[in-house]
Design a protein around this motif. Structure first.
Motif, PDB file in Angstrom:
ATOM      1  N   GLN A   1      35.383 -17.143  -0.601  1.00 38.14           N
ATOM      2  CA  GLN A   1      36.652 -17.809  -0.858  1.00 38.14           C
ATOM      3  C   GLN A   1      36.539 -18.538  -2.198  1.00 38.14           C
ATOM      4  OE1 GLN A   1      39.290 -17.328   1.116  1.00 38.14           O
ATOM      5  NE2 GLN A   1      38.014 -16.056   2.461  1.00 38.14           N
ATOM      6  N   LEU A   2      37.252 -18.062  -3.211  1.00 37.06           N
ATOM      7  CA  LEU A   2      37.133 -18.585  -4.573  1.00 37.06           C
ATOM      8  C   LEU A   2      38.441 -19.221  -5.008  1.00 37.06           C
ATOM      9  CD1 LEU A   2      35.233 -15.604  -6.240  1.00 37.06           C
ATOM     10  CD2 LEU A   2      34.259 -17.703  -5.309  1.00 37.06           C
ATOM     11  N   GLU A   3      38.295 -20.288  -5.794  1.00 39.99           N
ATOM     12  CA  GLU A   3      39.441 -20.974  -6.390  1.00 39.99           C
ATOM     13  C   GLU A   3      39.304 -20.931  -7.903  1.00 39.99           C
ATOM     14  OE1 GLU A   3      41.499 -25.435  -6.586  1.00 39.99           O
ATOM     15  OE2 GLU A   3      39.541 -25.114  -5.642  1.00 39.99           O
ATOM     16  N   VAL A   4      40.337 -20.473  -8.580  1.00 40.88           N
ATOM     17  CA  VAL A   4      40.321 -20.395 -10.039  1.00 40.88           C
ATOM     18  C   VAL A   4      40.562 -21.789 -10.612  1.00 40.88           C
ATOM     19  CG1 VAL A   4      41.382 -19.369 -12.067  1.00 40.88           C
ATOM     20  CG2 VAL A   4      41.133 -18.008  -9.985  1.00 40.88           C
ATOM     21  N   LEU A   5      39.615 -22.261 -11.410  1.00 44.79           N
ATOM     22  CA  LEU A   5      39.714 -23.596 -12.017  1.00 44.79           C
ATOM     23  C   LEU A   5      40.298 -23.554 -13.416  1.00 44.79           C
ATOM     24  CD1 LEU A   5      36.265 -25.117 -10.932  1.00 44.79           C
ATOM     25  CD2 LEU A   5      38.464 -25.213  -9.732  1.00 44.79           C
ATOM     26  N   ALA A   6      39.991 -22.518 -14.189  1.00 41.13           N
ATOM     27  CA  ALA A   6      40.471 -22.432 -15.571  1.00 41.13           C
ATOM     28  C   ALA A   6      40.475 -20.970 -15.991  1.00 41.13           C
ATOM     29  CB  ALA A   6      39.593 -23.251 -16.509  1.00 41.13           C
ATOM     30  N   GLY A   7      41.283 -20.656 -17.006  1.00 40.70           N
ATOM     31  CA  GLY A   7      41.350 -19.305 -17.536  1.00 40.70           C
ATOM     32  C   GLY A   7      42.331 -18.432 -16.783  1.00 40.70           C
ATOM     33  N   ASN A   8      42.235 -17.123 -17.024  1.00 38.44           N
ATOM     34  CA  ASN A   8      43.136 -16.194 -16.344  1.00 38.44           C
ATOM     35  C   ASN A   8      42.716 -16.040 -14.885  1.00 38.44           C
ATOM     36  OD1 ASN A   8      41.263 -13.805 -15.994  1.00 38.44           O
ATOM     37  ND2 ASN A   8      41.226 -13.949 -18.229  1.00 38.44           N
ATOM     38  N   HIS A   9      43.617 -15.568 -14.076  1.00 42.85           N
ATOM     39  CA  HIS A   9      43.422 -15.511 -12.628  1.00 42.85           C
ATOM     40  C   HIS A   9      42.948 -14.142 -12.157  1.00 42.85           C
ATOM     41  CE1 HIS A   9      45.279 -19.439 -11.258  1.00 42.85           C
ATOM     42  NE2 HIS A   9      45.526 -19.420 -12.552  1.00 42.85           N
ATOM     43  N   SER A  10      42.510 -13.301 -13.053  1.00 43.94           N
ATOM     44  CA  SER A  10      42.019 -11.982 -12.670  1.00 43.94           C
ATOM     45  C   SER A  10      40.553 -12.068 -12.257  1.00 43.94           C
ATOM     46  CB  SER A  10      42.171 -11.004 -13.843  1.00 43.94           C
ATOM     47  OG  SER A  10      41.594  -9.761 -13.527  1.00 43.94           O
ATOM     48  N   LEU A  11      40.258 -11.623 -11.051  1.00 43.77           N
ATOM     49  CA  LEU A  11      38.893 -11.617 -10.538  1.00 43.77           C
ATOM     50  C   LEU A  11      38.276 -10.220 -10.585  1.00 43.77           C
ATOM     51  CD1 LEU A  11      39.182 -14.025  -7.470  1.00 43.77           C
ATOM     52  CD2 LEU A  11      38.507 -14.534  -9.818  1.00 43.77           C
ATOM     53  N   VAL A  12      38.950  -9.289 -11.221  1.00 43.13           N
ATOM     54  CA  VAL A  12      38.415  -7.940 -11.422  1.00 43.13           C
ATOM     55  C   VAL A  12      37.684  -7.916 -12.747  1.00 43.13           C
ATOM     56  CG1 VAL A  12      38.960  -5.492 -11.624  1.00 43.13           C
ATOM     57  CG2 VAL A  12      40.305  -6.948 -10.093  1.00 43.13           C
TER      58      VAL A  12
END
Length: 601
Positions: A380-391
């Protein structure tokens, strides 16, 4: 008059954005530094160790940043977290202005007396006084006795260079005839006098970056990857060269020069307070008329937000006494953090600083919000900064892997362990990877061994495994399955179409030992006398015991219901305080393989 010199870092460029003023949680770093008083700066600098620091120097801003309490990450946007201009620091220094051809030799002589700060060169270029090397030959040597003939020869040569002719020369050829003359003089290798004849009539191409640099120069701003600026302060009322003493008289400067930045301890000092090594160099280059080719100048070194390291910025932003979160895992363009509970109120600030200080390699910063507790091993990951692409795309062992951290599992810290495991395999092996994931072990083994059978319960991981096998052109040496681990083991060893498996990899540390009972009775339908090769099993697991090897060994024996067999243990890494990840390698015992007791699927 102020002359600005720009330093550009050798490392990766950092973003340099402008934000409105915002909060700081540590008043110690900024309350004393907002003043431009030399006495206060010197008092603080005398306490702190050598080198640049946010607690030394002074801020060019007349007002210190506003101090607030812990920010609310839900309400604050990434552009409103803190003011990057508040990290600008100005340091007063002294420097020797010398001819450019002498700077490198003097750098070696004065090595112990020059500025020795990280990421800042002690030699600075002075813009505006540069001169082309070819054009410099046209000028007379100032150090020699010039006569009238030397001046006339230099003038004639200069006229020929600029106008194409001088007094006494014949008529200059027109551009058409001159080009035709060049075209007639060639040999087997091409044109002799003008090899780039085809480019003579083409317009010069101005690169986009050069145009942007010129525009920045017109605007007078600080560039994206500019981390430091040196400004030479020249007094108009009194001659700065008076610092050299009465025997040194300044003169008009000719030719290109460089600045040798002196150590910070020599700031705002006169020539009489300088060490003997610097005095000796100054006296050595005194001319016959008592004038010096050197000049002692005052300058200001300005360090911007992009200069400071990640831990220095976080130390200034986080509360006093809090542990600085400086370690993270890199997965392609994604930085994966495991923040503590005390860091969660400041997670957006930490994410922005990590992103700024690791661009352009890092484009996304994420934090794991919960432990892995599902069957697919996804986080379970939360995006803190930058773009939201996890690929992202990861390169390991010369192979490319497409990974989506939202749906599959990946751990870059296991790359060394995967390489160690690959060294066990030979070209005649057939590998069975029970928990393959996206294929870091299966694909790397496929390049070396005869054949690979790879399986994973996660359908998303199987999809990426097939993509990665095609991407790396290994689809002919690997077969992919999507089923439960026990069913996969029974299918591979029971089928007559599969090749005899020699190596089995079970990289599921949390539950791998629970699948070992699937090996009981796998060879019950075969005869021992035929000499079937029993596979070697590599199983991973965690242990919190005081003796992790003994604890893991006992769990394997209980799962196989067998005691008398050798197990080779290897400590992979410590994943938490008191918690080890281990790898156990052993050959499947005959009593287990030919057992009549079969595991219940």
């Amino acid at each position: 008059m102020v002359i600005k010199l720009i330093f550009r870092p050798n490392s990766l460029p950092f973003s340099f954005l402008s934000f409105p003023p915002r909060l700081f949680s540590r008043p110690l770093n900024f309350s004393l530094l907002s003043t431009s008083t030399t006495t206060a700066v010197a008092a603080v600098s005398s306490i702190l160790p050598y080198g640049p620091s946010l607690r030394k120097g002074y801020s060019p801003s007349p007002f210190p940043p506003t101090l607030h309490q812990c920010p609310s990450s839900e309400q604050e946007s990434d552009s409103n977290l803190f003011d990057e201009d508040s990290f600008t620091r100005v340091f007063d220094l002294s420097a020797l202005r010398v001819p450019s051809e002498l700077c490198f030799g003097l750098e070696n002589r004065l090595r112990g007396h020059l500025l020795n700060w990280p990421r800042v060169r002690n030699i600075a270029r002075v813009p505006g006084d540069e001169i082309d090397a070819e054009l410099k030959k046209l000028f007379a040597d100032c150090s020699s006795s010039n006569n009238l003939n030397t001046d006339n020869d230099a003038l004639v040569t200069l006229n020929r260079r600029i106008y194409g002719k001088a007094d006494g020369d014949g008529e200059l050829l027109s551009p058409v005839l001159y080009r035709d003359k060049l075209a007639r003089t060639f040999n087997s290798r091409g044109f002799v006098n003008f090899r780039n004849l085809a480019k003579i009539s083409r317009p010069k191409k101005v690169k986009k970056k050069e145009e942007e640099r010129k525009e920045k120069g017109k605007k007078g701003g600080v560039g994206r990857n500019e981390m430091a600026v040196v400004a030479v302060v020249e007094e108009e009322e009194s001659d700065v060269s008076g610092l050299l003493g009465d025997e040194f008289k300044g003169k008009s400067w000719r030719g290109s020069t460089r600045l040798l930045l002196l150590d910070e301890t020599y700031a705002n000092k006169g020539i009489n307070e300088m060490p003997e090594a610097i005095k000796a160099v100054l006296k050595e280059y005194v001319g016959d008329k008592g004038d010096s080719t050197f000049e002692l100048v005052k300058c200001k070194l300005t360090l911007f937000y992009s200069y400071w390291q990640m831990n220095e910025v976080l130390e200034a932003l986080l509360p006093n006494g809090m542990i600085i979160p400086s370690a993270f895992e890199t997965v392609g363009h994604i930085a994966h953090l495991n923040l503590r509970d005390e860091h969660l109120p400041y997670k957006k600030i930490v994410g922005k600083v990590v992103l700024d200080k690791n661009k352009p390699k890092i484009q996304t910063v994420v934090n794991k919000t919960d432990i892995i507790h599902n069957d697919y091993r996804t986080m379970q990951l939360e995006v803190l900064a930058g773009n939201h692409s996890l690929v992202t795309t990861v390169v390991e062992n010369g192979l490319q892997f497409h990974v989506d951290l939202a749906t599959v599992y990946w751990n870059s810290r296991l790359s060394t362990e995967r390489q160690r495991l690959l060294n066990y395999f030979t070209r005649d092996d057939v590998i069975c990877d029970v928990f393959a994931g996206v294929g870091p072990i299966a694909l790397a083994a496929a390049r070396k061994v005869k054949h690979v059978y790879a399986n994973d319960l996660n359908p998303y991981a199987v999809d990426y495994l097939e993509r990665n096998s095609v991407l790396n052109k290994l689809e002919r040496k690997i077969e992919v399955f999507n089923m439960d681990g026990r069913r996969f083991i029974d299918t591979i060893f029971a089928s007559h179409k599969t090749r005899p498996v020699t190596q089995v990899v079970m990289n599921l540390p949390n539950d791998a030992t629970e699948f070992l009972d699937a090996f009981r009775g796998l060879f019950r339908k075969h005869h021992k006398d035929r000499g079937y090769t029993l596979p070697r099993i590599h199983v991973y697991g965690f242990s919190k015991a005081q003796d992790p090897e003994f604890d893991f060994h006992e769990r394997i024996r209980i799962a196989l219901s067998e005691v008398a067999f050798d197990v080779e243990m290897h400590r992979v890494r410590i994943v938490a305080p008191g918690k080890w990840m281990l790898c156990a390698s052993f050959t499947l015992p005959e009593r287990v393989a030919y057992s009549k007791t079969v595991s219940i699927l």
